[in-house]
Write an enzyme that holds these catalytic residues in place. Structure first.
Site, PDB file in Angstrom:
ATOM      1  N   GLU A 249      24.605   6.215  25.331  1.00  0.00           N
ATOM      2  CA  GLU A 249      23.415   5.893  24.536  1.00  0.00           C
ATOM      3  C   GLU A 249      22.181   6.477  25.197  1.00  0.00           C
ATOM      4  O   GLU A 249      21.335   7.081  24.542  1.00  0.00           O
ATOM      5  CB  GLU A 249      23.281   4.375  24.368  1.00  0.00           C
ATOM      6  CG  GLU A 249      22.116   3.978  23.468  1.00  0.00           C
ATOM      7  CD  GLU A 249      22.088   2.501  23.118  1.00  0.00           C
ATOM      8  OE1 GLU A 249      23.095   1.800  23.354  1.00  0.00           O
ATOM      9  OE2 GLU A 249      21.042   2.032  22.624  1.00  0.00           O
TER      10      GLU A 249
ATOM     11  N   THR B 140      18.030  -5.802  18.553  1.00  0.00           N
ATOM     12  CA  THR B 140      16.938  -6.746  18.765  1.00  0.00           C
ATOM     13  C   THR B 140      15.600  -6.016  18.911  1.00  0.00           C
ATOM     14  O   THR B 140      14.564  -6.647  18.978  1.00  0.00           O
ATOM     15  CB  THR B 140      17.209  -7.645  19.988  1.00  0.00           C
ATOM     16  OG1 THR B 140      17.451  -6.814  21.121  1.00  0.00           O
ATOM     17  CG2 THR B 140      18.405  -8.539  19.736  1.00  0.00           C
TER      18      THR B 140
ATOM     19  N   PHE C 119      31.176   3.736  24.125  1.00  0.00           N
ATOM     20  CA  PHE C 119      31.120   2.333  24.567  1.00  0.00           C
ATOM     21  C   PHE C 119      29.747   1.919  25.073  1.00  0.00           C
ATOM     22  O   PHE C 119      29.613   0.938  25.799  1.00  0.00           O
ATOM     23  CB  PHE C 119      32.181   2.049  25.647  1.00  0.00           C
ATOM     24  CG  PHE C 119      33.531   2.627  25.341  1.00  0.00           C
ATOM     25  CD1 PHE C 119      34.261   2.168  24.258  1.00  0.00           C
ATOM     26  CD2 PHE C 119      34.064   3.654  26.106  1.00  0.00           C
ATOM     27  CE1 PHE C 119      35.494   2.711  23.940  1.00  0.00           C
ATOM     28  CE2 PHE C 119      35.295   4.211  25.803  1.00  0.00           C
ATOM     29  CZ  PHE C 119      36.011   3.733  24.722  1.00  0.00           C
TER      30      PHE C 119
ATOM     31  N   PHE D 291      26.412  -5.477  25.296  1.00  0.00           N
ATOM     32  CA  PHE D 291      25.001  -5.334  25.660  1.00  0.00           C
ATOM     33  C   PHE D 291      24.407  -6.620  26.221  1.00  0.00           C
ATOM     34  O   PHE D 291      23.351  -7.064  25.789  1.00  0.00           O
ATOM     35  CB  PHE D 291      24.233  -4.897  24.390  1.00  0.00           C
ATOM     36  CG  PHE D 291      22.963  -4.128  24.631  1.00  0.00           C
ATOM     37  CD1 PHE D 291      22.989  -2.817  25.039  1.00  0.00           C
ATOM     38  CD2 PHE D 291      21.723  -4.724  24.414  1.00  0.00           C
ATOM     39  CE1 PHE D 291      21.815  -2.105  25.232  1.00  0.00           C
ATOM     40  CE2 PHE D 291      20.537  -4.019  24.607  1.00  0.00           C
ATOM     41  CZ  PHE D 291      20.591  -2.704  25.010  1.00  0.00           C
TER      42      PHE D 291
ATOM     43  N   GLU E  28      31.327  -4.497  18.690  1.00  0.00           N
ATOM     44  CA  GLU E  28      31.195  -5.251  19.937  1.00  0.00           C
ATOM     45  C   GLU E  28      31.843  -6.639  19.950  1.00  0.00           C
ATOM     46  O   GLU E  28      32.413  -7.044  20.965  1.00  0.00           O
ATOM     47  CB  GLU E  28      29.701  -5.410  20.272  1.00  0.00           C
ATOM     48  CG  GLU E  28      29.003  -4.114  20.598  1.00  0.00           C
ATOM     49  CD  GLU E  28      27.495  -4.267  20.569  1.00  0.00           C
ATOM     50  OE1 GLU E  28      26.938  -4.466  19.468  1.00  0.00           O
ATOM     51  OE2 GLU E  28      26.875  -4.199  21.637  1.00  0.00           O
TER      52      GLU E  28
ATOM     53  N   ALA F 221      25.006  -1.137  19.093  1.00  0.00           N
ATOM     54  CA  ALA F 221      24.773  -2.476  18.569  1.00  0.00           C
ATOM     55  C   ALA F 221      25.685  -2.779  17.382  1.00  0.00           C
ATOM     56  O   ALA F 221      25.331  -3.553  16.503  1.00  0.00           O
ATOM     57  CB  ALA F 221      23.300  -2.666  18.181  1.00  0.00           C
TER      58      ALA F 221
ATOM     59  N   ARG G  14      19.737  -9.937  25.100  1.00  0.00           N
ATOM     60  CA  ARG G  14      20.945 -10.240  24.336  1.00  0.00           C
ATOM     61  C   ARG G  14      21.831 -11.253  25.063  1.00  0.00           C
ATOM     62  O   ARG G  14      22.533 -12.053  24.433  1.00  0.00           O
ATOM     63  CB  ARG G  14      21.722  -8.974  23.989  1.00  0.00           C
ATOM     64  CG  ARG G  14      22.832  -9.197  22.966  1.00  0.00           C
ATOM     65  CD  ARG G  14      23.388  -7.899  22.400  1.00  0.00           C
ATOM     66  NE  ARG G  14      22.613  -7.369  21.301  1.00  0.00           N
ATOM     67  CZ  ARG G  14      22.807  -7.667  20.008  1.00  0.00           C
ATOM     68  NH1 ARG G  14      23.781  -8.482  19.642  1.00  0.00           N
ATOM     69  NH2 ARG G  14      22.045  -7.156  19.083  1.00  0.00           N
TER      70      ARG G  14
ATOM     71  N   ARG H  80      29.122  -1.963  25.329  1.00  0.00           N
ATOM     72  CA  ARG H  80      29.735  -2.833  24.320  1.00  0.00           C
ATOM     73  C   ARG H  80      29.502  -4.331  24.569  1.00  0.00           C
ATOM     74  O   ARG H  80      30.077  -4.921  25.479  1.00  0.00           O
ATOM     75  CB  ARG H  80      31.233  -2.553  24.306  1.00  0.00           C
ATOM     76  CG  ARG H  80      31.936  -2.929  23.022  1.00  0.00           C
ATOM     77  CD  ARG H  80      33.372  -2.472  23.106  1.00  0.00           C
ATOM     78  NE  ARG H  80      34.022  -2.434  21.817  1.00  0.00           N
ATOM     79  CZ  ARG H  80      35.218  -1.890  21.604  1.00  0.00           C
ATOM     80  NH1 ARG H  80      35.892  -1.343  22.597  1.00  0.00           N
ATOM     81  NH2 ARG H  80      35.745  -1.886  20.400  1.00  0.00           N
TER      82      ARG H  80
END
Lengths: 820, 498
Positions: free
Chosen positions: A284, A496, A280, A396, A767, A565, A362, A394
């Site tokens: 990361e 991004t 989730f 972001f 997401e 992402a 974001r 999730r």
């Protein structure tokens, strides 16, 4: 096998044959963007073959059988190697201050304790930050958040390690922690430069508008609560090498950071992950500490070392979804049409940047949601507080940005005396060329299907009739109130950060016809592996079961992007597709020559290869090709085309495409206690042409309920000293089974096609559905608003805990003097 | 020594540290299908089934429990079933119907919670599973899934209820025989004990006399019943208990007497069983029991344990306060009854002496003129700990005068406590808006609520008053007005999950 949910899935139809026909050009990643139909509609009759082979089939998760039998192996299930050490963290118990001393003498004297390691024992770089420095592996000199790890105990068994960790005396000198996000923002504690997107002169437009409103929304963070906590096991090898099994979404970054900490190049480190018990976004970057500490101890002792965080250590020491503060001013006309918006989005990064700059970005990219903002000033602030460093989760930042404008829409609707849905509709982006088709950051919305989705779900969910029925029910209900809301979602797909938009794969066809696949994506439950296998099977015209999936490993596919992402299938599915086409085309060229047919006369379908009139078993051809010395292994690489963004001008095309959805949610609230229940949800969500409808539906349902948790029962809290007070599931309440709505209808938009050339014209799904849950939060507001005359916009914070809902009820029941 | 059945074998343990949980023992012995998600009994990833001999000759009593907060000693004389036992292993061996249903409905994503769900469903399927959503939610309320949103898991459960699952009792008559054999050898063996090389001990006395002896021998021993509170100290705080006494095997603690005017429930009766007796004498309490922890918690947790831990946020005490129960304890000095009003002394302190064992609770059957309203308020509806628990019991005579009132509250003070000022405001007059308002006002003097992460003190104070108001509404409007329900659990959407 479950029957397919949609379409004809036999492999012999024209589209399927075309997709699996040899010699088909590998899509050119530099090709121009396919242009949409002028009306912005979604039909694209020329889109290539969705029905090829196994794509479009609702195959079960590749590990489903192993999940239900307990055979699926997670990192902590790996059989310990002889002499394997177990690690336990030693944490600071202040939120801010200096680290004066770490006295481990008692621990070191305990039987079974092998060592206690501090920052002084780090031979390489002690920083495990992903982008901008500032995340010490082990604290040195300074404590920046409560629970920061200052040392790690290594012992022969886990119980000993934990009990020894309790005996380590950590001496600190506390300073006043910085815990108030708004105050920190006002005081200018920015970790990154402020970022602004501008269109028109928002301030003037707002000042000149017929109506103006302003507001402020406090949005809570969210703990990932992956069921499997952070864990890694490091095994030292010869010549400085290190093998790390890590529960991570980001093997390459773990590889790089382990190398940095050990002072070794990336080539010395291999990171492997077969699966995670949920990620989730929480794995990361946050997987780095376990991986690097395990490697540090393994290097120092020459023994394999395992570090698994128990739940409260995990909740205290790892980052979460960032809390946000949104302040907005909006000017609008009599009909509730937004003329100008000025918004500040303040993200609580915690003590360091981690990924928070991207998260704030974001949020900014999604503060428009589905609404055209003719004049806008959107400012993002990445602000420091003395808490754990917040991270990916999730959405972001998208969810936080979206919630801000939805709360503004709600306020406008109540001020105007309109159904919030009517205000939403009036503000939707228009068709391409309508003059209302471009975002505040300059990207044209060319695949807009918002209005259609909203109309469709309003009909299937019977929104108008239910809204009327609820109003009359509420009028005679003494204690309970119901509420309903329909909210849309538009979510931009692409990292991004441009360089992350690439994927890699490695595919082998063995001479017995079996297929072995690796790709850069990691499996955290989202079904990426089975979807990519379906793509490969379709390309090679074989049964999906022939494709053997294996762990993501940095020594097989290098330089991978995090599985994040929502991009897993887009990037790795395309890379695997290219690899499969490469091998297939080699086999086809060879067979065409042998059989004396043109290359495009060779087709792969139904586990067979056909060349002219001759037909062979796939395995036979694999064997014969090998015997004739044809290379049956290939890599594939994919880079998303056509995306760019300029931070200085605040404009560009950051997203390759958008995914859309719309949801109707109904709730009931108890106006005496503030407790709520979600009664019904009707979701309509756009996944393009689905590679696996059952898997995609699972993402929609799971994302929605996870979003409901974020907006209702999941509440992070700290005491005045900055100590987290919610550190486990007895106090942190993610949705339980009874929280899934009784009526829970989920539909994948049946005829959607990705207008961009994404693998099999599918769309990313990880997401976007989470934000469908905003309809639940708005439905609670709707229920609360019924306590007044409808004109008072309930001041509801997020999450809408019982306490928050009761406070909002009281505010509506007893309006403040200024509004009376 | 303790003995239990696992797979096709009888496992005998002698010198294991009695502080070891079933989960840790399983994983250390290669059964890694059972997962640790929280080590606090809240997430259910560790769920296993334990099997006892049932009452009838061939019966088996199959229950889901949280292995992460069960001590190995609790397995003595039982069978343990884990996810590895349900199906053939590698290859195409037949899956158990609950496993197959989870696969067919796409009920797993990351798969980490899945073994726990499978085991809860397995235990549920041994009874009489129905497709009713509330039944399914209750069976699975102790299992958290972070991936699926639960819809496919509900669908899998419905598939199980619609299909046929061969009960373990008929599947495997041999299991009953093995448990019978175990019972015979255990009778010959005597009291179950564990002692590890460091001298850490665990005893499971079978009678009060044995318990008294063991407690005399180990005066510092910690008593443990279901362990759902105590074991958290081991798994969360790294406590290590040198001497443990498991009271769940004491025969006298299992008595249930429902014939007379006073109902008796043994202290070691699991809440999952005790709730039926409590619901029978006080139907309004039913709303509380299905929200009390979860099935695996209620299968382990006991009524005596809930009193002994004396948590201010336990949910049994407010009921017992409102029903004027008596706590029966026994020790070297004999047996005595402690009125519930005197039982809770201070934060986690009771009137029970250290060498006394809680034997039972005695509850006078409510009078037909008693009116009960029972409410639990928590951040999440299911499997959460009360912010406020209120059990309102008012006795009304024929003209509506309140002749008695017992208001039991949890979460409002350092101990579970009656609202004596509010009670006084109600007694002697009519139950009307005025008297209820006076009672609500009196709560401010009755309580100094807890202020913590579950709820602020101000919220608790406000809600306590509101729950009195709701009780009044329920007593006057009645609970049966389907058009105007007073509780969110009574509102349903007519259309089920599709």
């Amino acid at each position: 096998m479950t029957p397919p949910d949609q379409g004809d899935t036999t492999v012999h139809d024209a589209a399927g044959t075309r997709a699996a026909t040899a010699g088909g050009a590998v899509p050119d990643s530099d090709r121009t963007t396919s242009s949409p139909p002028p009306d912005g509609s979604r039909s694209d009759p020329d889109a290539p073959g969705i029905d090829a082979g196994a794509t479009g089939l609702s195959l079960p998760h590749d590990s489903a059988r192993r999940h239900v039998t307990g055979e699926a192996v997670y990192t902590d299930d790996l059989t310990p190697l002889a002499g394997e050490l177990h690690l336990a963290p030693v944490r600071a118990d202040i939120a801010s201050g200096t680290l004066d001393d770490v006295d481990a003498s008692t621990a070191l004297a305990m039987p079974g304790v092998v060592g206690v390691f501090t920052a002084d024992d780090v031979t390489g770089d002690n920083d495990i930050a992903p982008v901008f420095d500032g995340d010490p592996l082990l604290a040195r000199d300074e404590i920046r958040f409560f629970g920061q790890v200052v040392a790690v105990v290594a012992a022969e068994d886990l119980v000993t390690a934990r009990q020894a960790a309790l005996t380590v005396v950590v001496t600190t000198s506390p300073t006043t922690p910085n815990l108030d996000l708004a105050a920190s923002w006002k005081a200018g504690h920015h970790l990154r430069p402020t970022h602004t997107q501008r269109r028109g002169d928002a301030a003037t437009v707002i000042a000149d508008a017929a109506h103006r409103l302003s507001g402020e929304l406090a949005i809570g963070g969210q703990e990932h609560f992956y069921l499997e906590g952070q864990v890694a096991r490091a095994v030292p090898g010869e010549d400085g090498s290190m093998h790390v099994d890590s529960s991570t979404q980001n093997p390459t970054e773990m590889q790089e950071l382990v190398g940095k900490v050990l002072g070794e190049p990336m080539g010395a480190v291999t990171v492997e992950v077969r699966r995670m018990g949920g990620g989730f976004g929480g794995k990361e970057t946050q997987s780095a500490q376990c991986a690097a500490l395990a490697a540090l101890v393994a290097r120092a002792t020459g023994r394999s070392a395992r570090m698994r965080l128990r739940r409260h250590d995990d909740m205290v020491t790892t980052g979460k979804r960032a809390p946000f503060l949104g302040t907005w001013q909006v000017g609008y006309d009599d009909d509730g049409r937004i003329l100008g918006l000025d918004v500040d989005l303040v993200g609580n990064a915690g003590h360091s940047v981690d990924l928070s700059e991207g998260v704030v970005d974001r949020a900014m990219f999604h503060v428009d949601n589905c609404y055209f903002l003719e004049a806008a000033r959107v400012t993002g602030h990445t602000v420091a507080t003395s808490t754990v460093s917040n991270t990916a989760f999730r959405g972001f930042g998208g969810p936080q940005g979206m919630l801000v404008i939805e709360s503004a829409i709600e306020a406008i609707a109540r001020e105007r005396g309109l159904d919030p849905l009517a205000v939403r509709r009036r503000n939707f982006y228009g068709p391409v060329g309508s003059g209302r088709d471009t975002t505040h950051y300059g990207q044209r919305v060319t695949d807009n299907i918002i209005a259609r989705l909203v109309d469709e779900v309003a009909v299937t969910a019977d929104y108008d009739a239910r809204r009327a029925e609820i109003a009359s029910w509420n009028a005679s209900s003494p204690v309970l109130r119901r509420g309903i809301s329909l909210t849309p979602v538009k979510f931009g797909i692409a990292f991004t950060v441009k360089h992350l938009n690439q994927g890699g794969a490695l595919l082998h066809v063995y001479r017995d016809g079996s297929i072995h696949l690796n790709h850069g994506g990691t499996e955290m439950g989202q079904g990426l592996y089975v979807k990519v296998a379906q793509v490969v099977a379709a390309e090679l015209g074989v049964d999906t079961g022939r494709v053997k999936l294996s762990a993501a490993r940095t020594d097989k596919v290098p330089n991978t992007s995090p599985t994040a992402a929502s991009s897993g299938t887009d990037l790795n599915g395309a890379a695997a597709q290219y690899a499969a086409r490469e091998v297939r085309d080699r086999m086809a060229r060879w067979l065409a020559k042998r059989e004396g047919v043109p290359v495009d006369g060779v087709t792969f379908a139904d586990d067979r290869v056909t060349a002219g009139d001759a037909s062979f078993d796939f395995a036979e051809i694999a064997h014969d090709a090998y015997m004739d010395r044809v290379g049956l292994s290939a890599t594939g690489h994919y880079a998303t085309p056509d995306i760019h963004y300029d931070r200085e001008t605040g404009s560009g095309r950051p997203f390759f495409y958008y995914a859309y959805g719309a949801a109707v949610t109904e709730v009931v609230i108890d106006t005496l206690t503030g407790e709520t229940r979600v009664l019904a949800a009707d979701l309509l969500h756009d996944v393009g042409r689905s590679i696996n409808p059952a898997i995609d539906r699972g993402q929609v349902e799971g994302g929605f309920v996870q979003g409901l948790g974020w907006l209702t029962s999941e509440e992070l809290q700290w005491n005045d000293d900055g100590r987290p007070t919610v550190t486990g599931p007895s106090t942190y309440k993610i949705p339980a089974i009874a929280d899934a709505p009784e009526r829970f209808n989920v539909t994948l938009v049946p005829d959607s096609v990705n207008l961009e050339d994404v693998v099999y014209r599918s769309k990313a799904v990880g997401e976007p559905p989470l934000m469908l849950a905003i309809s639940g939060w708005c439905a609670i507001k709707d229920a609360v608003a019924s306590l007044g005359d409808g004109a008072i916009d309930p001041p509801l914070r997020a999450p809408a805990t019982p306490e928050a809902v009761l406070a909002a009820c009281d505010a509506v029941r007893t309006p403040p003097a200024s509004t009376q | 020594m303790i003995e239990f059945v696992l797979g096709n074998e009888v496992v005998r343990l002698d010198d294991v540290d009695p502080n070891t949980t079933v989960l840790d023992w399983l994983r250390a012995n290669g059964r890694t299908g059972t997962k640790e998600g929280c080590a606090s009994g809240d997430c259910g990833a560790c769920t296993v089934a334990v099997v006892d001999r049932g009452e009838e000759e061939s019966d088996l009593d199959v229950r889901a429990v949280n292995s992460c907060i069960s001590l190995v000693g609790s397995l003595d004389g039982r069978a343990l079933v884990t996810v590895e036992d349900l199906a053939g292993t590698e290859g195409d061996g037949d899956l158990h119907p609950v496993q197959q249903a989870m696969v067919d409905e796409h009920g797993s994503q990351c798969g980490f919670c899945t073994p726990g769900f499978v085991m809860s469903m397995f235990a549920w399927a041994q009874g009489e599973p129905t497709t009713d959503r509330h039944d399914i939610d209750t069976a699975l309320s102790g299992n958290l899934c972070r991936c699926t949103g639960y819809r496919p898991i509900v669908a899998a459960a419905r598939r199980i209820a619609e299909g046929h699952v061969e009960p373990l009792a008929t599947d495997d008559a041999g299991l009953r025989r093995r448990l019978d054999d175990l019972a015979i050898t255990q009778r010959e063996r005597g009291m179950a004990t564990l002692e590890d090389p460091d001298g850490t001990t665990w005893h499971a006395p079978r009678t009060l006399d044995e318990a008294t002896e063991v407690l005399a021998e180990h005066p510092d021993a910690k008593m443990v019943a279901g362990g759902t509170d105590l074991v958290l100290q081991i798994t969360q705080d790294d406590r290590h208990f040198d001497h443990l006494v498991d009271v769940t095997r004491i025969a006298e603690l299992h008595a249930v007497e429902t014939d007379g005017e006073v109902v008796t429930i043994g202290a070691a009766v699991p809440l999952e069983d005790g709730q039926h007796t409590l619901t029978e004498i006080a139907p309004a309490t039913a709303t509380l029991w299905h929200r009390y922890g979860s099935v695996p918690i209620r299968n382990a947790a006991t009524i005596g344990g809930n009193l002994g831990t004396a948590s201010p946020i336990g949910d049994t005490p407010p009921v017992l306060l409102a029903l004027d129960a008596t706590v029966v304890v026994a020790g070297p000095g004999g047996v005595r009854g402690i009125p519930i009003d005197d039982f809770f002394v201070d934060y986690r302190e009771t009137a029970r002496a250290d060498d006394e064992v809680i034997v039972a609770v005695e509850i006078p059957r409510p009078d037909p003129r008693d009116h009960l309203s029972v409410s639990k308020v928590s951040k999440r509806i299911d499997d959460d700990i009360s912010a406020v628990c209120a059990v309102v019991n008012v006795t009304l005579d024929d003209d509506g005068t309140v002749t008695a009132a017992r208001l039991g509250f949890g979460g409002m003070a350092a101990i579970p406590k009656r609202a004596s000022g509010a009670e006084q405001a109600l007694v002697g007059g009519q139950l009307d808006d005025e008297s209820v308002a006076a009672a609500v006002a009196a709560l401010a003097d009755d309580f100094t609520p807890i202020d913590d992460m579950r709820a602020s003190a101000a919220y608790r104070a406000q809600v306590a008053g509101n729950l009195l108001r709701r009780a009044h509404l329920e007593f006057t409007a009645g609970n049966g007005d389907a058009a105007r329900p007073l509780r969110i659990e009574h509102v349903h959407h007519e259309e089920p999950v599709t």
